[in-house]
Design a protein around this motif. Structure first.
Motif, PDB file in Angstrom:
ATOM      1  N   LYS A  11       0.820  -1.218   0.000  1.00 56.55           N
ATOM      2  CA  LYS A  11       0.000   0.000   0.000  1.00 56.55           C
ATOM      3  C   LYS A  11       0.858   1.276   0.000  1.00 56.55           C
ATOM      4  CE  LYS A  11      -3.979  -2.236   2.265  1.00 56.55           C
ATOM      5  NZ  LYS A  11      -4.942  -2.172   3.395  1.00 56.55           N
ATOM      6  N   TYR A  51     -12.286  -2.085  -3.287  1.00 56.36           N
ATOM      7  CA  TYR A  51     -12.762  -2.157  -1.911  1.00 56.36           C
ATOM      8  C   TYR A  51     -14.286  -1.993  -1.831  1.00 56.36           C
ATOM      9  CZ  TYR A  51      -8.238  -2.525   0.484  1.00 56.36           C
ATOM     10  OH  TYR A  51      -7.041  -2.970   0.982  1.00 56.36           O
ATOM     11  N   HIS A  54     -16.608  -2.764   1.111  1.00 53.94           N
ATOM     12  CA  HIS A  54     -16.593  -1.887   2.292  1.00 53.94           C
ATOM     13  C   HIS A  54     -17.314  -0.560   2.041  1.00 53.94           C
ATOM     14  CE1 HIS A  54     -13.947  -4.647   4.276  1.00 53.94           C
ATOM     15  NE2 HIS A  54     -12.971  -4.473   3.417  1.00 53.94           N
ATOM     16  N   PHE A  59     -15.337   4.133   7.154  1.00 54.89           N
ATOM     17  CA  PHE A  59     -13.979   4.490   6.736  1.00 54.89           C
ATOM     18  C   PHE A  59     -13.759   4.380   5.225  1.00 54.89           C
ATOM     19  CE2 PHE A  59     -13.952   0.024   8.152  1.00 54.89           C
ATOM     20  CZ  PHE A  59     -13.494  -0.608   6.992  1.00 54.89           C
ATOM     21  N   GLU A  62     -12.136   7.459   3.378  1.00 58.11           N
ATOM     22  CA  GLU A  62     -10.746   7.591   3.852  1.00 58.11           C
ATOM     23  C   GLU A  62      -9.861   6.500   3.222  1.00 58.11           C
ATOM     24  OE1 GLU A  62      -9.074   6.658   8.297  1.00 58.11           O
ATOM     25  OE2 GLU A  62     -11.091   7.482   8.145  1.00 58.11           O
ATOM     26  N   LEU A  63     -10.406   5.291   3.146  1.00 62.89           N
ATOM     27  CA  LEU A  63      -9.660   4.154   2.595  1.00 62.89           C
ATOM     28  C   LEU A  63      -9.351   4.383   1.108  1.00 62.89           C
ATOM     29  CD1 LEU A  63      -8.561   1.234   2.771  1.00 62.89           C
ATOM     30  CD2 LEU A  63     -10.905   0.405   2.475  1.00 62.89           C
ATOM     31  N   ARG A  87      -1.735 -14.170   4.896  1.00 62.55           N
ATOM     32  CA  ARG A  87      -2.397 -13.425   5.976  1.00 62.55           C
ATOM     33  C   ARG A  87      -1.651 -13.591   7.308  1.00 62.55           C
ATOM     34  NH1 ARG A  87      -7.127 -10.837   4.401  1.00 62.55           N
ATOM     35  NH2 ARG A  87      -7.929 -10.788   6.515  1.00 62.55           N
ATOM     36  N   MET A  90       1.279 -11.198   6.982  1.00 66.42           N
ATOM     37  CA  MET A  90       0.842  -9.801   7.100  1.00 66.42           C
ATOM     38  C   MET A  90       0.546  -9.425   8.550  1.00 66.42           C
ATOM     39  SD  MET A  90      -1.656  -8.964   3.890  1.00 66.42           S
ATOM     40  CE  MET A  90      -3.023  -9.810   4.575  1.00 66.42           C
ATOM     41  N   THR A  93      -5.193  -6.885  10.950  1.00 61.15           N
ATOM     42  CA  THR A  93      -5.499  -5.600  10.305  1.00 61.15           C
ATOM     43  C   THR A  93      -5.000  -4.424  11.147  1.00 61.15           C
ATOM     44  OG1 THR A  93      -7.527  -6.682   9.540  1.00 61.15           O
ATOM     45  CG2 THR A  93      -7.391  -4.290   9.245  1.00 61.15           C
ATOM     46  N   ARG A 104       2.635  -6.136   9.392  1.00 64.26           N
ATOM     47  CA  ARG A 104       1.899  -5.029   9.990  1.00 64.26           C
ATOM     48  C   ARG A 104       2.464  -4.642  11.358  1.00 64.26           C
ATOM     49  NH1 ARG A 104      -3.895  -7.136   7.628  1.00 64.26           N
ATOM     50  NH2 ARG A 104      -4.050  -5.714   5.848  1.00 64.26           N
ATOM     51  N   ILE A 111      -4.480   1.287  11.709  1.00 67.08           N
ATOM     52  CA  ILE A 111      -5.420   0.282  11.192  1.00 67.08           C
ATOM     53  C   ILE A 111      -5.782   0.579   9.738  1.00 67.08           C
ATOM     54  CG2 ILE A 111      -7.510   1.447  12.058  1.00 67.08           C
ATOM     55  CD1 ILE A 111      -8.641  -1.364  12.675  1.00 67.08           C
ATOM     56  N   GLY A 112      -5.762   1.831   9.349  1.00 70.52           N
ATOM     57  CA  GLY A 112      -6.082   2.196   7.960  1.00 70.52           C
ATOM     58  C   GLY A 112      -4.858   2.095   7.064  1.00 70.52           C
ATOM     59  N   ASN A 114      -2.052   0.367   6.707  1.00 72.13           N
ATOM     60  CA  ASN A 114      -1.473  -0.847   7.281  1.00 72.13           C
ATOM     61  C   ASN A 114      -0.623  -1.652   6.293  1.00 72.13           C
ATOM     62  OD1 ASN A 114      -3.552  -1.819   5.767  1.00 72.13           O
ATOM     63  ND2 ASN A 114      -4.653  -2.819   7.433  1.00 72.13           N
ATOM     64  N   VAL A 116      -0.110  -3.417   3.742  1.00 72.82           N
ATOM     65  CA  VAL A 116      -0.363  -4.509   2.786  1.00 72.82           C
ATOM     66  C   VAL A 116      -1.841  -4.900   2.751  1.00 72.82           C
ATOM     67  CG1 VAL A 116       1.887  -5.688   2.612  1.00 72.82           C
ATOM     68  CG2 VAL A 116       0.441  -6.098   4.622  1.00 72.82           C
ATOM     69  N   HIS A 117      -2.236  -5.403   1.606  1.00 77.50           N
ATOM     70  CA  HIS A 117      -3.525  -6.090   1.439  1.00 77.50           C
ATOM     71  C   HIS A 117      -3.230  -7.534   1.042  1.00 77.50           C
ATOM     72  CE1 HIS A 117      -7.317  -7.501  -0.219  1.00 77.50           C
ATOM     73  NE2 HIS A 117      -6.615  -7.918  -1.256  1.00 77.50           N
ATOM     74  N   GLY A 118      -4.077  -8.457   1.475  1.00 76.78           N
ATOM     75  CA  GLY A 118      -3.994  -9.842   1.002  1.00 76.78           C
ATOM     76  C   GLY A 118      -5.383 -10.423   0.844  1.00 76.78           C
TER      77      GLY A 118
HETATM   78  P1  ATP Z   1      -7.070  -6.007   3.444  1.00 77.45           P
HETATM   79  O1  ATP Z   1      -8.427  -6.323   2.841  1.00 77.45           O
HETATM   80  O2  ATP Z   1      -6.546  -4.629   3.064  1.00 77.45           O
HETATM   81  O3  ATP Z   1      -6.079  -7.108   3.259  1.00 77.45           O
HETATM   82  P2  ATP Z   1      -8.000  -6.907   5.992  1.00 77.45           P
HETATM   83  O4  ATP Z   1      -8.625  -8.034   5.231  1.00 77.45           O
HETATM   84  O5  ATP Z   1      -7.056  -7.237   7.109  1.00 77.45           O
HETATM   85  O6  ATP Z   1      -7.239  -5.908   5.032  1.00 77.45           O
HETATM   86  P3  ATP Z   1     -10.561  -5.580   5.980  1.00 77.45           P
HETATM   87  O7  ATP Z   1     -11.556  -5.709   7.072  1.00 77.45           O
HETATM   88  O8  ATP Z   1     -10.797  -6.279   4.683  1.00 77.45           O
HETATM   89  O9  ATP Z   1      -9.130  -5.955   6.588  1.00 77.45           O
HETATM   90  O10 ATP Z   1     -10.399  -4.010   5.709  1.00 77.45           O
HETATM   91  C1  ATP Z   1      -9.852  -3.541   4.483  1.00 77.45           C
HETATM   92  C2  ATP Z   1      -8.964  -2.351   4.767  1.00 77.45           C
HETATM   93  O11 ATP Z   1      -9.767  -1.258   5.213  1.00 77.45           O
HETATM   94  C3  ATP Z   1      -7.937  -2.546   5.888  1.00 77.45           C
HETATM   95  O12 ATP Z   1      -6.774  -3.188   5.485  1.00 77.45           O
HETATM   96  C4  ATP Z   1      -7.662  -1.119   6.295  1.00 77.45           C
HETATM   97  O13 ATP Z   1      -6.767  -0.494   5.366  1.00 77.45           O
HETATM   98  C5  ATP Z   1      -9.033  -0.480   6.152  1.00 77.45           C
HETATM   99  N1  ATP Z   1      -9.748  -0.513   7.443  1.00 77.45           N
HETATM  100  C6  ATP Z   1     -10.327  -1.586   8.038  1.00 77.45           C
HETATM  101  N2  ATP Z   1     -10.885  -1.268   9.214  1.00 77.45           N
HETATM  102  C7  ATP Z   1     -10.665   0.071   9.381  1.00 77.45           C
HETATM  103  C8  ATP Z   1     -10.991   1.028  10.391  1.00 77.45           C
HETATM  104  N3  ATP Z   1     -11.677   0.666  11.480  1.00 77.45           N
HETATM  105  N4  ATP Z   1     -10.593   2.312  10.198  1.00 77.45           N
HETATM  106  C9  ATP Z   1      -9.910   2.688   9.094  1.00 77.45           C
HETATM  107  N5  ATP Z   1      -9.564   1.832   8.085  1.00 77.45           N
HETATM  108  C10 ATP Z   1      -9.928   0.549   8.226  1.00 77.45           C
END
Ligand code: ATP
Ligand code: MG
Length: 140
Positions: A11, A51, A54, A59, A62-63, A87, A90, A93, A104, A111-112, A114, A116-118
């Protein structure tokens, strides 16, 4: 155990801090192989679609803003149980909850933001890989 492929994004918080190599080293040390890789700057439309699950979360805006704030590295990782393994590498989250030694825990800023994504399941891995790569781009 099955040889599997998963989709990964390094990211913008990580590319900004020049951590691409250190993060790829974690994947490789963890038993995964980079079989496709490209550095891109996502469009807003791409990030919103990526995304999309979501969309209703508080969020979401912002994301999306974060994901287009700088370049990312999209990758296909291959290995035994690659989806679950990635995962584990990584970590959680929320970096304050991530196990020591995970990407991470070591690198994420919040938390935002962070690092990497997987992919989280075989079906999402397939869809996410196909979104960014054709079969010819993936060399195992
Ligand atoms: P990713 O999908 O990025 O691998 P993840 O599967 O661990 O992460 P998800 O619940 O899918 O987590 O959330 C997707 C992404 O949204 C997170 O990686 C993070 O960047 C953002 N995110 C999740 N929860 C929050 C939060 N409470 N506040 C801000 N950003 C958040
Ligand atoms: Mg997720």
């Amino acid at each position: 155990m099955a040889l599997e492929r998963t989709f990964s994004i390094i990211k913008p918080d990580a590319t900004r801090r020049n951590l691409t190599g250190k993060i790829i080293a974690k994947f490789e040390e963890g038993g995964l192989r980079v079989v496709a890789s490209r550095r891109i700057h996502m469009t807003r439309r791409q990030a919103e679609s990526f995304y999309g699950v979501h969309r209703e979360r508080p969020f979401f805006g912002e994301l999306v803003d974060f994901m287009i704030s700088g370049p990312v590295v999209v990758q296909v990782l291959e290995g035994e149980n690659a989806i679950a393994r990635n995962r584990e590498i990584m970590g959680a989250t929320d970096p304050s909850k991530a196990d020591a030694g995970t990407i991470r825990a070591e690198f994420a800023e919040s938390i935002g933001e962070n690092s990497v994504h997987g992919s989280d399941a075989p079906e999402t891995a397939r869809q996410e890989i196909a979104h960014f790569f054709s079969e010819a781009d993936i060399v195992g």
